[in-house]
Structure formats: C-alpha cells, structure tokens
Design a protein around this motif. Structure first.
Motif, PDB file in Angstrom:
ATOM      1  N   ILE A   1      -7.562  -4.080   8.922  1.00  0.00           N
ATOM      2  CA  ILE A   1      -7.039  -4.150   7.556  1.00  0.00           C
ATOM      3  C   ILE A   1      -8.254  -4.421   6.690  1.00  0.00           C
ATOM      4  O   ILE A   1      -9.042  -5.335   6.972  1.00  0.00           O
ATOM      5  N   MET A   2      -8.438  -3.606   5.648  1.00  0.00           N
ATOM      6  CA  MET A   2      -9.658  -3.705   4.848  1.00  0.00           C
ATOM      7  C   MET A   2      -9.293  -3.863   3.366  1.00  0.00           C
ATOM      8  O   MET A   2      -8.285  -3.321   2.910  1.00  0.00           O
ATOM      9  N   ARG A   3     -10.138  -4.605   2.655  1.00  0.00           N
ATOM     10  CA  ARG A   3      -9.893  -4.850   1.236  1.00  0.00           C
ATOM     11  C   ARG A   3     -11.148  -4.613   0.398  1.00  0.00           C
ATOM     12  O   ARG A   3     -12.265  -4.753   0.875  1.00  0.00           O
ATOM     13  N   ARG A   4     -10.873  -4.312  -0.868  1.00  0.00           N
ATOM     14  CA  ARG A   4     -11.945  -4.178  -1.865  1.00  0.00           C
ATOM     15  C   ARG A   4     -11.453  -4.841  -3.145  1.00  0.00           C
ATOM     16  O   ARG A   4     -10.372  -4.532  -3.640  1.00  0.00           O
ATOM     17  N   LYS A   5     -12.251  -5.747  -3.662  1.00  0.00           N
ATOM     18  CA  LYS A   5     -11.945  -6.389  -4.936  1.00  0.00           C
ATOM     19  C   LYS A   5     -12.156  -5.366  -6.044  1.00  0.00           C
ATOM     20  O   LYS A   5     -13.136  -4.623  -6.049  1.00  0.00           O
ATOM     21  N   LEU A   6     -11.215  -5.328  -6.996  1.00  0.00           N
ATOM     22  CA  LEU A   6     -11.285  -4.345  -8.079  1.00  0.00           C
ATOM     23  C   LEU A   6     -11.615  -5.023  -9.394  1.00  0.00           C
ATOM     24  O   LEU A   6     -11.232  -6.178  -9.619  1.00  0.00           O
ATOM     25  N   ARG A   7     -12.304  -4.300 -10.244  1.00  0.00           N
ATOM     26  CA  ARG A   7     -12.594  -4.776 -11.603  1.00  0.00           C
ATOM     27  C   ARG A   7     -11.504  -4.247 -12.511  1.00  0.00           C
ATOM     28  O   ARG A   7     -11.514  -3.067 -12.867  1.00  0.00           O
ATOM     29  N   THR A   8     -10.566  -5.104 -12.843  1.00  0.00           N
ATOM     30  CA  THR A   8      -9.457  -4.661 -13.691  1.00  0.00           C
ATOM     31  C   THR A   8      -9.939  -4.515 -15.132  1.00  0.00           C
ATOM     32  O   THR A   8     -10.841  -5.220 -15.576  1.00  0.00           O
ATOM     33  N   ARG A   9      -9.296  -3.588 -15.804  1.00  0.00           N
ATOM     34  CA  ARG A   9      -9.668  -3.329 -17.198  1.00  0.00           C
ATOM     35  C   ARG A   9      -8.777  -4.098 -18.139  1.00  0.00           C
ATOM     36  O   ARG A   9      -7.658  -4.361 -17.907  1.00  0.00           O
TER      37      ARG A   9
ATOM     38  N   GLN B   1      -1.453 -12.409  -1.682  1.00  0.00           N
ATOM     39  CA  GLN B   1      -2.212 -11.814  -2.778  1.00  0.00           C
ATOM     40  C   GLN B   1      -1.632 -10.442  -3.132  1.00  0.00           C
ATOM     41  O   GLN B   1      -1.355  -9.638  -2.241  1.00  0.00           O
ATOM     42  N   PRO B   2      -1.440 -10.160  -4.437  1.00  0.00           N
ATOM     43  CA  PRO B   2      -0.941  -8.828  -4.806  1.00  0.00           C
ATOM     44  C   PRO B   2      -2.036  -7.781  -4.578  1.00  0.00           C
ATOM     45  O   PRO B   2      -3.158  -7.931  -5.042  1.00  0.00           O
ATOM     46  N   VAL B   3      -1.685  -6.746  -3.810  1.00  0.00           N
ATOM     47  CA  VAL B   3      -2.662  -5.707  -3.498  1.00  0.00           C
ATOM     48  C   VAL B   3      -2.084  -4.336  -3.815  1.00  0.00           C
ATOM     49  O   VAL B   3      -0.873  -4.140  -3.817  1.00  0.00           O
TER      50      VAL B   3
ATOM     51  N   HIS C   1      -8.620   4.049 -10.365  1.00  0.00           N
ATOM     52  CA  HIS C   1      -7.271   4.231 -10.891  1.00  0.00           C
ATOM     53  C   HIS C   1      -6.440   2.959 -10.691  1.00  0.00           C
ATOM     54  O   HIS C   1      -5.762   2.503 -11.619  1.00  0.00           O
ATOM     55  N   ALA C   2      -6.488   2.385  -9.493  1.00  0.00           N
ATOM     56  CA  ALA C   2      -5.733   1.164  -9.200  1.00  0.00           C
ATOM     57  C   ALA C   2      -6.162   0.012 -10.109  1.00  0.00           C
ATOM     58  O   ALA C   2      -5.327  -0.747 -10.596  1.00  0.00           O
ATOM     59  N   ALA C   3      -7.457  -0.109 -10.352  1.00  0.00           N
ATOM     60  CA  ALA C   3      -7.949  -1.148 -11.261  1.00  0.00           C
ATOM     61  C   ALA C   3      -7.380  -0.939 -12.665  1.00  0.00           C
ATOM     62  O   ALA C   3      -6.974  -1.895 -13.331  1.00  0.00           O
ATOM     63  N   GLY C   4      -7.331   0.313 -13.098  1.00  0.00           N
ATOM     64  CA  GLY C   4      -6.762   0.630 -14.396  1.00  0.00           C
ATOM     65  C   GLY C   4      -5.279   0.311 -14.488  1.00  0.00           C
ATOM     66  O   GLY C   4      -4.741   0.112 -15.586  1.00  0.00           O
ATOM     67  N   GLN C   5      -4.619   0.244 -13.343  1.00  0.00           N
ATOM     68  CA  GLN C   5      -3.202  -0.116 -13.292  1.00  0.00           C
ATOM     69  C   GLN C   5      -3.007  -1.626 -13.198  1.00  0.00           C
ATOM     70  O   GLN C   5      -1.881  -2.107 -13.126  1.00  0.00           O
ATOM     71  N   GLY C   6      -4.117  -2.375 -13.180  1.00  0.00           N
ATOM     72  CA  GLY C   6      -4.047  -3.832 -13.163  1.00  0.00           C
ATOM     73  C   GLY C   6      -4.086  -4.486 -11.802  1.00  0.00           C
ATOM     74  O   GLY C   6      -3.945  -5.704 -11.692  1.00  0.00           O
ATOM     75  N   TYR C   7      -4.286  -3.721 -10.744  1.00  0.00           N
ATOM     76  CA  TYR C   7      -4.378  -4.312  -9.405  1.00  0.00           C
ATOM     77  C   TYR C   7      -5.710  -5.042  -9.247  1.00  0.00           C
ATOM     78  O   TYR C   7      -6.754  -4.485  -9.561  1.00  0.00           O
ATOM     79  N   PRO C   8      -5.700  -6.281  -8.727  1.00  0.00           N
ATOM     80  CA  PRO C   8      -6.958  -7.004  -8.509  1.00  0.00           C
ATOM     81  C   PRO C   8      -7.652  -6.635  -7.199  1.00  0.00           C
ATOM     82  O   PRO C   8      -8.854  -6.827  -7.060  1.00  0.00           O
ATOM     83  N   VAL C   9      -6.878  -6.095  -6.238  1.00  0.00           N
ATOM     84  CA  VAL C   9      -7.408  -5.816  -4.903  1.00  0.00           C
ATOM     85  C   VAL C   9      -6.767  -4.536  -4.368  1.00  0.00           C
ATOM     86  O   VAL C   9      -5.573  -4.310  -4.553  1.00  0.00           O
TER      87      VAL C   9
ATOM     88  N   GLY D   1       1.975   7.827  -5.855  1.00  0.00           N
ATOM     89  CA  GLY D   1       0.592   8.053  -5.452  1.00  0.00           C
ATOM     90  C   GLY D   1      -0.095   8.991  -6.411  1.00  0.00           C
ATOM     91  O   GLY D   1       0.428   9.281  -7.497  1.00  0.00           O
ATOM     92  N   VAL D   2      -1.270   9.446  -5.999  1.00  0.00           N
ATOM     93  CA  VAL D   2      -2.090  10.296  -6.859  1.00  0.00           C
ATOM     94  C   VAL D   2      -2.614  11.513  -6.105  1.00  0.00           C
ATOM     95  O   VAL D   2      -2.871  11.451  -4.907  1.00  0.00           O
ATOM     96  N   VAL D   3      -2.743  12.601  -6.840  1.00  0.00           N
ATOM     97  CA  VAL D   3      -3.427  13.785  -6.339  1.00  0.00           C
ATOM     98  C   VAL D   3      -4.881  13.647  -6.786  1.00  0.00           C
ATOM     99  O   VAL D   3      -5.154  13.292  -7.936  1.00  0.00           O
ATOM    100  N   VAL D   4      -5.799  13.895  -5.874  1.00  0.00           N
ATOM    101  CA  VAL D   4      -7.229  13.759  -6.157  1.00  0.00           C
ATOM    102  C   VAL D   4      -7.818  15.159  -6.365  1.00  0.00           C
ATOM    103  O   VAL D   4      -7.560  16.067  -5.576  1.00  0.00           O
ATOM    104  N   TYR D   5      -8.600  15.287  -7.435  1.00  0.00           N
ATOM    105  CA  TYR D   5      -9.172  16.576  -7.808  1.00  0.00           C
ATOM    106  C   TYR D   5     -10.693  16.509  -7.776  1.00  0.00           C
ATOM    107  O   TYR D   5     -11.291  15.498  -8.146  1.00  0.00           O
ATOM    108  N   GLN D   6     -11.286  17.605  -7.368  1.00  0.00           N
ATOM    109  CA  GLN D   6     -12.722  17.788  -7.471  1.00  0.00           C
ATOM    110  C   GLN D   6     -12.919  19.065  -8.276  1.00  0.00           C
ATOM    111  O   GLN D   6     -12.497  20.147  -7.837  1.00  0.00           O
ATOM    112  N   GLU D   7     -13.496  18.901  -9.465  1.00  0.00           N
ATOM    113  CA  GLU D   7     -13.689  20.046 -10.369  1.00  0.00           C
ATOM    114  C   GLU D   7     -12.378  20.806 -10.573  1.00  0.00           C
ATOM    115  O   GLU D   7     -12.314  22.025 -10.403  1.00  0.00           O
TER     116      GLU D   7
END
Length: 188
Positions: A180-188, A98-100, A128-136, A62-68
C-alpha cells in the motif's frame, strides 16, 4: 498529460481506452466497487452499464488521461469508501482513518503499454486529486517477482516501481507482492 473526469462527454474516450472487453475480462473498472458475486453476475455488459450510470453522477468515478489530446489511460479514483472491496480486503484494508484519494485502477491503452507512462500518469492524476481537495493519494500496486511481468488482470492496480518513481512511499505490506503506497498532495 491532462485528465478529464469520466462523464457522458468523455464516455467514448473511456471506451477507446478500455477496448471491446472493457479492460481485463469485462471488468469495466467495477472490480473494486462490487462484491465478487455481483461482479461475476454483471461481468461484461452489466459492468459496462453500471459504470455508465456512475459516469452520470457526481463525483465522477475516475478520469481519462490524455497525452496530446489522445486518450491513453483510465484511472479509477475516489474516496476509499467508494470501493467496497477495499474495505473487505484483508490485504488492502485501511491502515488509519486519514482521508485518501484511492487510486484503484490504472488501465493503459494497449498501444501505450511498456512506454514508461505510468509515473507521468500518476503525477497527472495526483495533481487532479489535489485540486479536488484530497490531502493524500493512496495506491495498491502489484510488485511483480523478479524476472516476471504482471498480467493485465493484476497490473490494473499499477506497478510499485512506477508509484515510487511518482513520489509515493510504502506505508504497509500484508503480502509480499502487494504494498500500500501513499503520496502527500499539495492541495490548492
């Protein structure tokens, strides 16, 4: 906001977010990764040690989320298969093949709760997930009944309204308060 994967280098920030109890009741974000018997047996320090071992591996759990530059949240993410209890849950079982990127936990540091950060946290984690190649991205939030607040042990999966605000849509609901909720990601 920014994220950093959980590694040995970010472990201290993860602990700062989770607090002395490791989130809700000694979870250390192992709830979705273990059977209920394993989870209860390891509760507390055992779960902490298990997560620390996962932080040494690839992919990061997982990831740690930072603000400033301040750690404000933890988000457990990865392929659905990394979360054994999701596969066994009749409420949250897969709806298709579907891979999520499963978002199983969003734990906000106590000081930052109630500040409306969840949609921004979800946006950052989805980037971040999109940058890892996840489509959803797929989440399993709670939808508290009108006039009620979710407790820390149920709110750890996120709140449905924050997912909607972050561009997710509902794809299934097997219990009135657990979409259960989904969001389509823009992969890079």
């Amino acid at each position: 906001m920014d994220v950093k994967e959980l590694t040995e280098d970010t472990w201290g920030d993860f602990e700062a977010v989770m607090g002395a109890n490791g989130g809700a009741s000694g979870c250390w974000c192992m709830h979705w990764r273990l059977s209920i018997a394993e989870f209860m047996e390891r509760k507390g320090d055992g779960n902490r040690r298990a997560m620390r071992e996962l932080a040494k591996r690839e992919p990061a759990p997982g990831v740690v989320v930072y603000q400033e530059d301040e750690p404000v949240a933890w988000c457990s993410i990865g392929p659905r298969a990394a979360f054994a209890r999701l596969g066994r849950s009749p409420l949250l079982a897969s709806i298709d093949d579907q891979p999520v990127c499963a978002i199983t936990c969003i734990y906000v540091h106590r000081r930052h709760r109630g500040a409306g950060l969840l949609p921004a946290i979800l946006d950052t984690v989805c980037e971040h997930a999109a940058g890892q190649g996840y489509p959803v991205a797929e989440g399993y939030p709670i939808e508290p009944r009108e006039g009620r607040r979710a407790g820390a042990d149920t709110a750890m999966t996120g709140i449905a309204s924050a997912f909607l605000d972050a561009g997710f849509h509902e794809v299934a609901r097997r219990k009135s308060d657990r979409p259960i909720m989904r969001r389509k990601l823009r992969t890079r």
